[in-house]
Scaffold this motif. Structure first.
Motif, mmCIF file in Angstrom:
data_model
loop_
_atom_site.group_PDB
_atom_site.id
_atom_site.type_symbol
_atom_site.label_atom_id
_atom_site.label_comp_id
_atom_site.label_asym_id
_atom_site.label_seq_id
_atom_site.Cartn_x
_atom_site.Cartn_y
_atom_site.Cartn_z
ATOM 1 N N LEU A 1 -27.198 108.543 47.739
ATOM 2 C CA LEU A 1 -27.422 107.871 46.607
ATOM 3 C C LEU A 1 -27.100 106.119 46.710
ATOM 4 O O LEU A 1 -25.452 106.535 46.956
ATOM 5 C CB LEU A 1 -26.971 108.393 45.014
ATOM 6 N N LEU A 2 -27.696 105.491 46.224
ATOM 7 C CA LEU A 2 -27.148 103.920 46.488
ATOM 8 C C LEU A 2 -27.435 103.297 45.125
ATOM 9 O O LEU A 2 -28.589 103.216 44.828
ATOM 10 C CB LEU A 2 -27.740 103.125 47.459
ATOM 11 N N LEU A 3 -26.364 102.864 44.762
ATOM 12 C CA LEU A 3 -26.327 101.947 43.208
ATOM 13 C C LEU A 3 -26.337 100.748 43.508
ATOM 14 O O LEU A 3 -25.862 100.139 44.301
ATOM 15 C CB LEU A 3 -25.355 102.224 42.663
ATOM 16 N N LEU A 4 -27.289 99.864 42.825
ATOM 17 C CA LEU A 4 -27.546 98.348 43.130
ATOM 18 C C LEU A 4 -27.659 97.847 41.669
ATOM 19 O O LEU A 4 -27.788 98.585 40.651
ATOM 20 C CB LEU A 4 -28.709 98.145 43.715
ATOM 21 N N SER A 5 -27.269 96.737 41.689
ATOM 22 C CA SER A 5 -27.711 95.841 40.313
ATOM 23 C C SER A 5 -27.017 96.659 39.085
ATOM 24 O O SER A 5 -25.723 96.891 39.253
ATOM 25 C CB SER A 5 -29.085 95.789 40.231
ATOM 26 N N ALA B 1 -22.451 102.098 46.580
ATOM 27 C CA ALA B 1 -22.899 101.223 45.795
ATOM 28 C C ALA B 1 -22.630 99.895 46.597
ATOM 29 O O ALA B 1 -21.598 99.788 47.523
ATOM 30 C CB ALA B 1 -22.024 101.050 44.421
ATOM 31 N N LEU B 2 -23.495 98.751 46.433
ATOM 32 C CA LEU B 2 -23.358 97.504 46.786
ATOM 33 C C LEU B 2 -22.035 96.682 46.447
ATOM 34 O O LEU B 2 -21.996 96.699 45.217
ATOM 35 C CB LEU B 2 -24.529 96.697 46.631
ATOM 36 N N ASP B 3 -21.181 96.370 47.406
ATOM 37 C CA ASP B 3 -19.700 95.801 46.909
ATOM 38 C C ASP B 3 -20.033 94.648 46.033
ATOM 39 O O ASP B 3 -19.370 94.488 45.227
ATOM 40 C CB ASP B 3 -18.994 95.633 48.402
ATOM 41 N N VAL B 4 -20.912 93.410 46.524
ATOM 42 C CA VAL B 4 -21.133 92.533 45.618
ATOM 43 C C VAL B 4 -21.607 92.874 44.306
ATOM 44 O O VAL B 4 -21.044 92.277 43.188
ATOM 45 C CB VAL B 4 -22.263 91.681 46.499
ATOM 46 N N GLN C 1 -24.898 94.363 55.288
ATOM 47 C CA GLN C 1 -25.274 94.895 56.397
ATOM 48 C C GLN C 1 -25.094 96.429 56.402
ATOM 49 O O GLN C 1 -25.851 97.158 57.156
ATOM 50 C CB GLN C 1 -24.264 94.061 57.341
ATOM 51 N N GLN C 2 -24.324 96.882 55.889
ATOM 52 C CA GLN C 2 -24.110 98.412 55.835
ATOM 53 C C GLN C 2 -25.156 98.996 55.017
ATOM 54 O O GLN C 2 -25.546 99.958 55.280
ATOM 55 C CB GLN C 2 -22.935 98.857 55.256
ATOM 56 N N TRP C 3 -25.816 98.186 54.043
ATOM 57 C CA TRP C 3 -26.760 98.512 53.302
ATOM 58 C C TRP C 3 -27.924 98.722 54.091
ATOM 59 O O TRP C 3 -28.846 99.867 54.166
ATOM 60 C CB TRP C 3 -27.191 97.684 52.158
ATOM 61 N N VAL C 4 -28.377 97.759 54.779
ATOM 62 C CA VAL C 4 -29.457 97.851 56.016
ATOM 63 C C VAL C 4 -29.443 98.891 56.704
ATOM 64 O O VAL C 4 -30.276 99.724 57.023
ATOM 65 C CB VAL C 4 -29.616 96.492 56.539
ATOM 66 N N GLU C 5 -28.196 99.235 57.205
ATOM 67 C CA GLU C 5 -27.866 100.266 58.280
ATOM 68 C C GLU C 5 -28.129 101.717 57.492
ATOM 69 O O GLU C 5 -28.681 102.484 58.224
ATOM 70 C CB GLU C 5 -26.527 100.369 58.806
#
Length: 85
Positions: free
Chosen positions: A25-29, A49-52, A70-74
């Motif tokens: 699972l990836l959490l964004l926004s 989760a995206l650090d930013v 970059q890690q998100w893309v990977e």
């Protein structure tokens, strides 16, 4: 499978989410606001989760893996399939 969420967990109906124990699972926004709810609901899954996004919302939790753009893309490239909820 990689599941990408961009809204708080309360936005979704959990019984409609089909997530296997080995799915990521990836959490964004704004999904980052309910990071603790995601951890509780999907404790068996790897959570990213995206650090930013986490920093922008002043949220942190040591149980989630924060990643760069970059890690998100990977992560997406390495996943056979992905779905955005």
């Amino acid at each position: 499978m990689l599941h990408i969420f961009n809204k708080p967990l309360s936005h979704y109906q959990l019984h409609q989410l089909i997530i296997a124990p080995d799915d990521k699972l990836l959490l964004l926004s704004d999904a980052c606001y309910s990071v603790n709810c995601y951890i509780d609901a999907f404790c068996q899954n790897p959570l990213y989760a995206l650090d930013v996004d986490m920093k922008a919302r002043a949220v942190s939790n040591e149980k989630i893996i924060t990643i760069s753009d970059q890690q998100w893309v990977e992560l997406i490239v390495d996943s056979e399939q992905h779905i955005t909820w």
